[in-house]
Design a protein around this motif. Structure first.
Motif: not given
Lengths: 592, 191
Positions: A556, A333, A549, B104-108, B111-113
């Motif tokens: 978070l 990612a 989010m 951040m793209p994972v958090i939002t 994207a997937v971890y």
């Protein structure tokens, strides 16, 4: 004594050893550490200037008054300082004057990839290009001598890797220089047309002499090896080329790269069947070599953009990289930079990003990250200070045309003092309805916490008057001025609701310190308890709606297994923005 | 003449790669090697992917490591190992910290971890996965995680002959020196 230091530290050390008396700079990656390191030497007057133009002019003044002076900046900073640069090139210096410019091939922390070597040519300045820390130290010292011997400022051109790589250097001692005698010499320093016309002619004579020096200086040297392939190279690319080619080619390594040595280059090329020119960004050396009737291999094989690291050279010359391990990289990612936990810009960007009826012009600093998800709150970013003036132009036009689109412009405190202050003055003078926002986090954030005219301290940690931005805006004649706490979403929303519809210029100041800032005594009394609290998600109240989010906080995250939001306790700094987004009051202070 | 060795330390801005690589270079310099080191400062430090590149030997040219050029990859974060693995030489050594930081793209949710990082790494290279954060916490503070990882470099690269204790004591606050020395030893024992 031998020491492992960065190129930036080496420039600072070299300037100190050369007896420099004054150093002025504005922070900018990758040049920031030059002035930071110089400020540790008590013999040197060091200053964070309000911008690069001011920095260079400060250094010019010190040189004129008889002391060696240096001004350092990143590449785009030299654009700001270009005005004095082009004319001080005519007047020359009294004591040695060195201008350091740090380019960013690859744009790690910059908005463009300009090749500042073109400035040396355009402003007719001798230029030195160090390849490593050892050369940074030696060339900086030499630059002062060169400046005095030829009576011209000297440009020292670095790149990110030269600035931020460490290599071993031999440290020397400071050689103290008495002040050069100051004399009023209108015919040399007062650039009215009659004087400048004479200086202009003198500059050409000076450059003819420098061209001779370029042929004979030990800074420009050839290393001959077996075979008939040659590489012409300058700066950090020298070591990249050596990594790839080793002793299989001969090298013409150029350290004094303006003016370039015609004979030296011709002689080298005449001995070779094939000549590669390895340089980052523009074909600066290549264009010169071609004027000599030589046909080198340059940008037809090597890329214009990015760094010319060994793998790039290897791929261009041999068509492949070193063998590596094979694996599937597709699932990795992306990890772009993001606003830190506790960042005071978060609350403001959350509220601004929700508004769809505004054009938002942004600026250079951490808050450029407001352009990315989840905020998606910026429409344009160009250069330092441009937010307020672009916003002004847009608002004037939209108002004239009767558009419903309103304009919000935003920049940080240091960027405001840099050039935004001029833009605000212009908006106040010419009217218009843009909302001008100064995200005042009490420090210059992105470059690593340098003091500025609003922070209350100088580079040496001495107290200075902390400019009050509200006072500045009112002095300019702006009537609508408000300071808000950016962590209080209701307060942010209210001021945007009130100011956006106005048909006059307005100013919002969001005032809260950077989450990474080391608090001053004044910060401690103004922001008691800041960053000391922790928030937690009450798992029984959380309904997994993911509204929190939208805070885009690194501390978070959402647990897809439990379908609940979770706060990383070690990262949370207690800004409380996420708790204000929760419709179920599930996020609260610990121990509350 | 000794060939040049390259160690790539990667992680997420703020994890302490810079201090670990600084101590490493100081030790190497004292041991008489030519040393070059490269790192990127600035915007990427704000939670972005970061790297410190250390090269040492009799005479080092480039301060940066090329693709397929690293003798050792030390990743302070799990997914970063996968991002930087292409820099490893065939036969090179990987030490990866069993520590996940969602980007951040994972958090939002954009994207997937990835969930199969370790198997992917292990299929491609000689990988040791350690719980550096856990080891550090057991010693007294999660903050010395970076020194635990430095310990793995010392061991894996055969640099035990350098007086690391002295280097550490000379460069960290006295109050934390003992803890850091212990962390280094724990890291050495973990690989």
């Amino acid at each position: 004594m031998k020491k492992l230091i960065t190129g930036d530290e080496a420039v600072a050390r070299g300037a100190w050893e050369a007896g420099v008396k004054l150093a002025a700079a504005y922070p900018g990656t990758p040049s920031t550490e030059i002035l930071e390191n110089l400020s540790a030497f008590p013999e040197v007057i060091s200053e964070w200037s309000s911008n690069e133009k001011v920095a260079l002019e400060t250094a010019i003044g010190a040189s004129l008054a008889g002391g060696r002076a240096i001004s350092s900046m990143k590449h785009v900073g030299l654009n700001v300082a270009a005005d004095p640069l082009f004319t001080v090139s005519y007047t020359g210096s009294n004591a040695g004057l060195v201008v350091v410019v740090a380019d960013e091939p690859g744009m790690f922390s910059s908005q463009n990839e300009q090749d500042s070597r073109n400035y040396a040519k355009a402003a007719k300045l001798p230029m030195l290009e160090p390849a490593d820390s050892g050369e940074c130290l030696e060339m900086t010292k030499y630059a002062f001598e060169l400046s005095e011997r030829y009576d011209t400022p000297v440009l020292l051109r670095m790149t990110t890797r030269v600035c931020h790589s460490k290599s071993v250097v031999e440290l020397g001692e400071r050689s103290e220089k008495p002040l050069a005698e100051y004399k009023r010499q209108g015919g040399k320093y007062v650039c009215v047309p009659a004087v400048s016309r004479k200086l202009r002619v003198k500059k050409e004579e000076q450059f003819a002499a420098l061209a001779e020096l370029s042929e004979s200086t030990p800074l420009n040297f050839a290393v001959y090896n077996e075979g008939s392939t040659g590489v012409i190279v300058s700066g950090g690319c020298f070591h990249y080329a050596r990594e790839v080619f080793g002793e299989s080619v001969s090298y013409l390594k150029l350290g004094l790269t303006n003016p370039l040595p015609k004979k030296l280059v011709s002689d080298f090329c005449n001995k070779m069947d094939k000549v590669y020119i390895i340089e980052e960004n523009d074909p600066y050396l290549e264009d010169f070599v071609k004027t000599l009737g030589i046909k080198p291999i340059g940008k037809d094989s090597f890329p214009y953009t990015g760094e010319m690291t060994p793998d790039v050279i290897r791929k261009a010359v041999f068509g492949e990289s070193l063998p590596g391990v094979s694996y599937d990289k597709s699932k990795v990612a992306p990890r772009p930079p993001a606003l830190c936990s506790g960042c005071p810009h978060r609350g403001f960007f959350y509220e601004l990003g929700r508004r769809k009826d505004v054009m938002v012009t942004g600026d250079i600093g951490c808050y450029t990250l407001g352009a990315s998800a989840p905020f998606n709150a910026l429409d344009a970013v160009i250069c330092m200070g441009a937010s307020l003036s672009m916003g002004h132009g847009a608002a004037k036009l939209l108002d004239r045309e009767g558009s419903n689109l309103k304009v919000v412009s935003l920049l940080g405190d240091s960027t405001f003092f840099h050039t935004g202050i001029n833009s605000l003055l212009n908006s106040a003078y010419n009217g218009g309805s843009a909302v001008n926002v100064i995200l005042d986090n009490r420090i210059t954030g992105m470059t690593g916490h340098q003091e500025n005219p609003g922070s209350g301290y100088t580079v040496n940690g001495e107290s200075a008057y902390a400019v009050n931005i509200e006072d500045v805006a009112r002095a300019f004649g702006i009537k609508h001025v408000r300071t808000v706490d950016p962590n209080n979403l209701a307060e942010v929303k209210a001021v945007l609701d009130e100011f956006i519809p106005l048909d006059e210029p307005s100013v919002i100041i969001t005032r809260w310190p950077c989450a990474l800032k080391k608090f001053s005594a004044e910060d401690k009394s103004e922001f008691p308890g800041a960053f000391t609290e922790k928030y937690a998600v009450d798992q029984s109240k959380c309904i997994g709606c993911k509204l929190c989010m939208k805070a885009g906080c690194p501390s978070l995250s959402f647990d897809t297994g439990k379908w609940r939001a979770v706060i990383d306790r070690s990262g949370c700094l207690g800004c409380g923005v996420c708790s204000q987004l929760c419709p179920k009051d599930a996020i609260g202070k610990e121990n509350a | 003449m000794m060939s040049v060795k390259s160690v790539l330390l990667v992680g997420v801005g703020g994890q302490g790669t810079i201090l670990a690589s600084k101590l490493l270079t100081l030790g190497l310099l004292e041991a008489g090697y030519d040393v070059k080191m490269s790192e990127i400062h600035g915007m990427s430090q704000r939670g972005g992917s970061v790297s410190s590149q250390v090269r040492y030997g009799e005479s080092v040219c480039s301060p940066v490591i090329e693709l397929g050029g690293a003798d050792m990859l030390v990743s302070f974060e799990l997914m970063e190992a996968l991002r930087w693995l292409e820099y490893l030489k065939p036969g090179g050594k990987v030490v990866v910290n069993d520590f996940k930081i969602p980007s951040m793209p994972v958090i939002t949710g954009a994207a997937v971890y990835p969930d199969d990082i370790l198997p992917t790494l292990k299929k491609a290279a000689d990988v040791t996965c350690i719980d550096a954060a856990g080891i550090a916490e057991e010693l007294g503070s999660a903050r010395v995680m970076n020194i635990v990882l430095l310990g793995t470099i010392v061991k894996a690269m055969g640099l035990e002959h350098i007086d690391w204790e002295r280097i550490i004591r000379g460069n960290v606050k006295p109050a934390f020196a003992d803890l850091n020395v212990k962390a280094l030893a724990a890291g050495m024992a973990a690989v």
